[in-house]
Design a protein around this motif. Structure first.
Motif, PDB file in Angstrom:
ATOM      1  N   SER A   1     -33.884 124.612-137.758  1.00  0.00           N
ATOM      2  CA  SER A   1     -33.916 124.918-136.327  1.00  0.00           C
ATOM      3  C   SER A   1     -34.035 123.636-135.502  1.00  0.00           C
ATOM      4  O   SER A   1     -33.743 123.628-134.310  1.00  0.00           O
ATOM      5  CB  SER A   1     -35.066 125.880-135.997  1.00  0.00           C
ATOM      6  N   LYS A   2     -34.464 122.550-136.167  1.00  0.00           N
ATOM      7  CA  LYS A   2     -34.544 121.262-135.467  1.00  0.00           C
ATOM      8  C   LYS A   2     -33.237 120.471-135.597  1.00  0.00           C
ATOM      9  O   LYS A   2     -33.017 119.492-134.903  1.00  0.00           O
ATOM     10  CB  LYS A   2     -35.697 120.430-136.036  1.00  0.00           C
TER      11      LYS A   2
ATOM     12  N   ASP B   1     -36.583 128.073-139.399  1.00  0.00           N
ATOM     13  CA  ASP B   1     -37.806 127.286-139.166  1.00  0.00           C
ATOM     14  C   ASP B   1     -38.364 126.728-140.477  1.00  0.00           C
ATOM     15  O   ASP B   1     -38.697 125.542-140.557  1.00  0.00           O
ATOM     16  CB  ASP B   1     -38.871 128.159-138.484  1.00  0.00           C
TER      17      ASP B   1
END
Lengths: 151, 116
Positions: B97-98, B92
């Motif tokens: 995480s994206k 994150d």
């Protein structure tokens, strides 16, 4: 708990090679076990300190004699960490890490630690100083245990 | 703990189970092994199961980014299995995480059909 005297600074000097990074992490975990630091926070500190060491090791590529110095100390309600190398002294410093990895490392250090100060100079080497707050004295495991035993 | 890597191929999906600590010392070995799996098996989807990874640093994250790039260039995709909150936080704070598809277990990662 009284302020820690200068003599209680823990110092470790190791060859500036990646195979010793795990030793650094073990020392950090062992040192933080003196306080009631949550296990997840210990892991984050290990990541951040190890990242600082990565910077030093990355800059010391090709310097066989280079050493990395780690210092840990208590300063009031927080623990200080200093990572230092003098990569420039061998005159061969060349980054072994990609820009992407360097950026990720800096991001991790700044996100996981407090009051981070860092200098990375091809001629002066790498120096990173950072802090992590610890639980207050009333929650410290070692202090509480000593008090209980004294009674 | 020494890095342990196991892999299996199911249809066009390669699943790589990684156990141990990933740092600057062993990240290259991880990269070489995974690249070898990708080159040999030519999977459309690569699942990296990181459930048993106890530690990962920026070098390891950089390796994951490089493997992702390689998979995309080959017309495939990469999926990660991450369960620990600690590991999730690292992904994150770095924004990864994206970038990666993150799943709770390998079966969930496999169950979703490959893109394209």
């Amino acid at each position: 708990m009284a302020k820690t005297a200068r003599s209680s600074v823990v110092k470790l000097s190791i060859p500036c090679h990646p195979e010793f990074l795990r030793l650094i992490r073990l020392l950090v975990a062992g040192y933080l076990s003196r306080w009631n630091v949550p296990i997840d926070e210990v892991e984050y500190v290990k990541v951040a300190v190890s990242e600082a060491c990565n910077s030093a090791v990355g800059c010391a590529e090709g310097c066989e004699e280079e050493t990395l110095e780690l210092r840990l100390w208590q300063e009031g309600a927080r623990i200080g960490f200093e990572v230092r190398s003098k990569a420039a002294e061998c005159g061969k410093s060349a980054p072994r890490r990609s820009e992407e990895e360097i950026e990720l490392g800096l991001l991790l250090i700044r996100s996981l630690m407090e009051d981070v100060r860092m200098t990375a100079d091809p001629e002066k080497g790498v120096r990173v100083v950072m802090y992590k707050s610890i639980p207050g004295p009333e929650k410290q495991t070692n202090g509480a245990t000593k008090t209980a035993r004294a009674r | 703990m020494e890095l342990q890597i196991k892999s299996e191929l199911r249809d066009k999906t390669a699943i790589v189970y990684i156990k141990g600590e990933i740092d600057m010392y062993n990240a290259t070995a991880l990269k070489d092994r995974v690249v070898s799996i990708v080159d040999d098996d030519g999977p459309k989807c690569l699942v990296l199961d990181l459930q048993q990874v106890e530690y990962i640093d920026s070098t390891g994250l950089g390796i994951l980014i490089g493997i992702r790039r390689r998979m995309i260039e080959a017309g495939g995709e990469i999926r990660l299995v991450i369960v620990s909150p600690r590991m999730t936080r690292l992904f994150d704070v770095t924004g990864l995480s994206k970038v990666f598809g993150v799943y709770k277990d390998a079966e969930a990662a496999i169950a979703e059909n490959p893109k394209g």
